[in-house]
Scaffold this motif. Sequence first.
Motif, PDB file in Angstrom:
ATOM      1  N   PRO A  16     -12.360   3.101   4.297  1.00 23.09           N
ATOM      2  CA  PRO A  16     -10.998   2.950   3.786  1.00 23.09           C
ATOM      3  C   PRO A  16     -10.945   2.523   2.319  1.00 23.09           C
ATOM      4  CG  PRO A  16     -11.152   2.012   5.972  1.00 23.09           C
ATOM      5  CD  PRO A  16     -12.556   2.362   5.547  1.00 23.09           C
ATOM      6  N   ASP A  17     -11.952   1.804   1.854  1.00 21.59           N
ATOM      7  CA  ASP A  17     -11.979   1.372   0.457  1.00 21.59           C
ATOM      8  C   ASP A  17     -12.093   2.564  -0.493  1.00 21.59           C
ATOM      9  OD1 ASP A  17     -11.749  -0.909  -1.207  1.00 21.59           O
ATOM     10  OD2 ASP A  17     -13.916  -0.955  -1.542  1.00 21.59           O
ATOM     11  N   SER A  18     -12.521   3.737   0.019  1.00 18.98           N
ATOM     12  CA  SER A  18     -12.613   4.943  -0.812  1.00 18.98           C
ATOM     13  C   SER A  18     -11.237   5.416  -1.288  1.00 18.98           C
ATOM     14  CB  SER A  18     -13.309   6.074  -0.049  1.00 18.98           C
ATOM     15  OG  SER A  18     -12.470   6.555   1.000  1.00 18.98           O
ATOM     16  N   LEU A  19     -10.177   4.934  -0.669  1.00 17.32           N
ATOM     17  CA  LEU A  19      -8.823   5.304  -1.095  1.00 17.32           C
ATOM     18  C   LEU A  19      -8.520   4.812  -2.509  1.00 17.32           C
ATOM     19  CD1 LEU A  19      -6.952   4.619   2.256  1.00 17.32           C
ATOM     20  CD2 LEU A  19      -7.381   6.860   1.220  1.00 17.32           C
ATOM     21  N   ALA A  20      -9.345   3.913  -3.020  1.00 13.69           N
ATOM     22  CA  ALA A  20      -9.171   3.430  -4.387  1.00 13.69           C
ATOM     23  C   ALA A  20      -9.326   4.556  -5.400  1.00 13.69           C
ATOM     24  CB  ALA A  20     -10.168   2.310  -4.692  1.00 13.69           C
ATOM     25  N   SER A  21      -9.971   5.635  -5.000  1.00 14.62           N
ATOM     26  CA  SER A  21     -10.166   6.755  -5.925  1.00 14.62           C
ATOM     27  C   SER A  21      -8.968   7.694  -6.007  1.00 14.62           C
ATOM     28  CB  SER A  21     -11.414   7.556  -5.526  1.00 14.62           C
ATOM     29  OG  SER A  21     -11.199   8.186  -4.278  1.00 14.62           O
ATOM     30  N   LEU A  22      -7.950   7.486  -5.174  1.00 12.92           N
ATOM     31  CA  LEU A  22      -6.776   8.361  -5.206  1.00 12.92           C
ATOM     32  C   LEU A  22      -5.970   8.162  -6.480  1.00 12.92           C
ATOM     33  CD1 LEU A  22      -5.412   8.121  -1.549  1.00 12.92           C
ATOM     34  CD2 LEU A  22      -6.749   9.962  -2.581  1.00 12.92           C
ATOM     35  N   SER A  23      -5.320   9.223  -6.903  1.00  9.30           N
ATOM     36  CA  SER A  23      -4.466   9.159  -8.092  1.00  9.30           C
ATOM     37  C   SER A  23      -3.188   8.384  -7.779  1.00  9.30           C
ATOM     38  CB  SER A  23      -4.096  10.574  -8.538  1.00  9.30           C
ATOM     39  OG  SER A  23      -3.215  11.163  -7.587  1.00  9.30           O
ATOM     40  N   ALA A  24      -2.493   7.992  -8.804  1.00 10.55           N
ATOM     41  CA  ALA A  24      -1.231   7.263  -8.640  1.00 10.55           C
ATOM     42  C   ALA A  24      -0.215   8.115  -7.877  1.00 10.55           C
ATOM     43  CB  ALA A  24      -0.677   6.863 -10.001  1.00 10.55           C
ATOM     44  N   GLU A  25      -0.192   9.430  -8.134  1.00 10.04           N
ATOM     45  CA  GLU A  25       0.738  10.320  -7.434  1.00 10.04           C
ATOM     46  C   GLU A  25       0.424  10.361  -5.944  1.00 10.04           C
ATOM     47  OE1 GLU A  25      -1.103  11.745 -10.117  1.00 10.04           O
ATOM     48  OE2 GLU A  25       0.459  11.372 -11.611  1.00 10.04           O
ATOM     49  N   ASP A  26      -0.857  10.487  -5.609  1.00 11.92           N
ATOM     50  CA  ASP A  26      -1.246  10.513  -4.201  1.00 11.92           C
ATOM     51  C   ASP A  26      -0.885   9.198  -3.519  1.00 11.92           C
ATOM     52  OD1 ASP A  26      -2.260  13.091  -4.255  1.00 11.92           O
ATOM     53  OD2 ASP A  26      -4.313  12.441  -4.633  1.00 11.92           O
ATOM     54  N   LEU A  27      -1.115   8.098  -4.202  1.00 11.76           N
ATOM     55  CA  LEU A  27      -0.809   6.789  -3.626  1.00 11.76           C
ATOM     56  C   LEU A  27       0.686   6.611  -3.398  1.00 11.76           C
ATOM     57  CD1 LEU A  27      -3.254   4.521  -5.633  1.00 11.76           C
ATOM     58  CD2 LEU A  27      -3.397   5.118  -3.215  1.00 11.76           C
ATOM     59  N   ASP A  28       1.501   7.104  -4.321  1.00 12.44           N
ATOM     60  CA  ASP A  28       2.950   6.992  -4.170  1.00 12.44           C
ATOM     61  C   ASP A  28       3.445   7.725  -2.934  1.00 12.44           C
ATOM     62  OD1 ASP A  28       3.263   5.442  -6.414  1.00 12.44           O
ATOM     63  OD2 ASP A  28       3.849   7.106  -7.720  1.00 12.44           O
ATOM     64  N   GLU A  29       2.783   8.807  -2.579  1.00  9.42           N
ATOM     65  CA  GLU A  29       3.228   9.630  -1.461  1.00  9.42           C
ATOM     66  C   GLU A  29       2.691   9.171  -0.109  1.00  9.42           C
ATOM     67  OE1 GLU A  29       2.389  13.711  -2.469  1.00  9.42           O
ATOM     68  OE2 GLU A  29       4.257  13.817  -3.575  1.00  9.42           O
ATOM     69  N   LEU A  30       1.772   8.224  -0.086  1.00  7.87           N
ATOM     70  CA  LEU A  30       1.163   7.811   1.172  1.00  7.87           C
ATOM     71  C   LEU A  30       2.135   7.189   2.163  1.00  7.87           C
ATOM     72  CD1 LEU A  30      -2.325   6.427   0.115  1.00  7.87           C
ATOM     73  CD2 LEU A  30      -1.867   8.306   1.686  1.00  7.87           C
ATOM     74  N   TYR A  31       3.315   6.866   1.728  1.00 11.51           N
ATOM     75  CA  TYR A  31       4.280   6.223   2.621  1.00 11.51           C
ATOM     76  C   TYR A  31       5.510   7.107   2.854  1.00 11.51           C
ATOM     77  CZ  TYR A  31       1.155   2.410   1.923  1.00 11.51           C
ATOM     78  OH  TYR A  31       0.016   1.657   1.894  1.00 11.51           O
ATOM     79  N   ALA A  32       5.366   8.402   2.605  1.00 16.86           N
ATOM     80  CA  ALA A  32       6.472   9.335   2.816  1.00 16.86           C
ATOM     81  C   ALA A  32       6.661   9.601   4.307  1.00 16.86           C
ATOM     82  CB  ALA A  32       6.204  10.641   2.078  1.00 16.86           C
ATOM     83  N   GLU A  33       7.888   9.758   4.685  1.00 18.63           N
ATOM     84  CA  GLU A  33       8.215  10.021   6.078  1.00 18.63           C
ATOM     85  C   GLU A  33       8.619  11.484   6.225  1.00 18.63           C
ATOM     86  OE1 GLU A  33      11.147   8.226   9.528  1.00 18.63           O
ATOM     87  OE2 GLU A  33      11.329   7.515   7.472  1.00 18.63           O
TER      88      GLU A  33
END
Length: 178
Positions: free
Chosen positions: A107-124
């Motif tokens: 799960p710590d590998s998620l640190a490599s995601l871009s800001a755009e990808d991170l913003d979308e991780l909570y989309a419904e």
Amino acid sequence: MADQRTFAEAAMTLDEFWTLIEQTKDASADIDERTEVLRAKLSRLSTEDVAAFDRRFTETLDRAYSHDLWGAAYIIQGGCSDDAFWDFRSVLISMGKDAFERAIRDPDSLASLSAEDLDELYAEGFQYVAGSIYEERTGVLLERSHPHPPKPVGEKRSDDPDELRKRWPKLFAKHWEE
């Protein structure tokens, strides 16, 4: 996947499931657009295959129901409710098999995601496409083939910043605000 399958024959393999997800992911980086692409792809399948896709999606979603992944989501978002974690896992699936498997393993590998990808991780929305199509066609809700796991697997996380830093050092360094 032929539309002529009978309900008894409708069994989507895991490879078929991930192929649909990969095609959806390759169509767009935007989660809202991926959701619409998934809707278009599933709309071309039989009702039974839509239900089979949903069963695979649920199995995959449940596979990601772990304290390790929830801790990662908690750090990224600065908190993470059970509903938000449902959305997080669904969007993670939408990112494709490689990203999903990497996050499950580390799960710590998620640190490599871009800001755009991170913003979308909570989309419904992505997680509801198959059920919505099924209900539109049949007039009934798509029933889950098995119950949601009663609790996440793995070691429960502490909210103590020192513990979070030890378990998810990359994510903590990138996202934690004290």
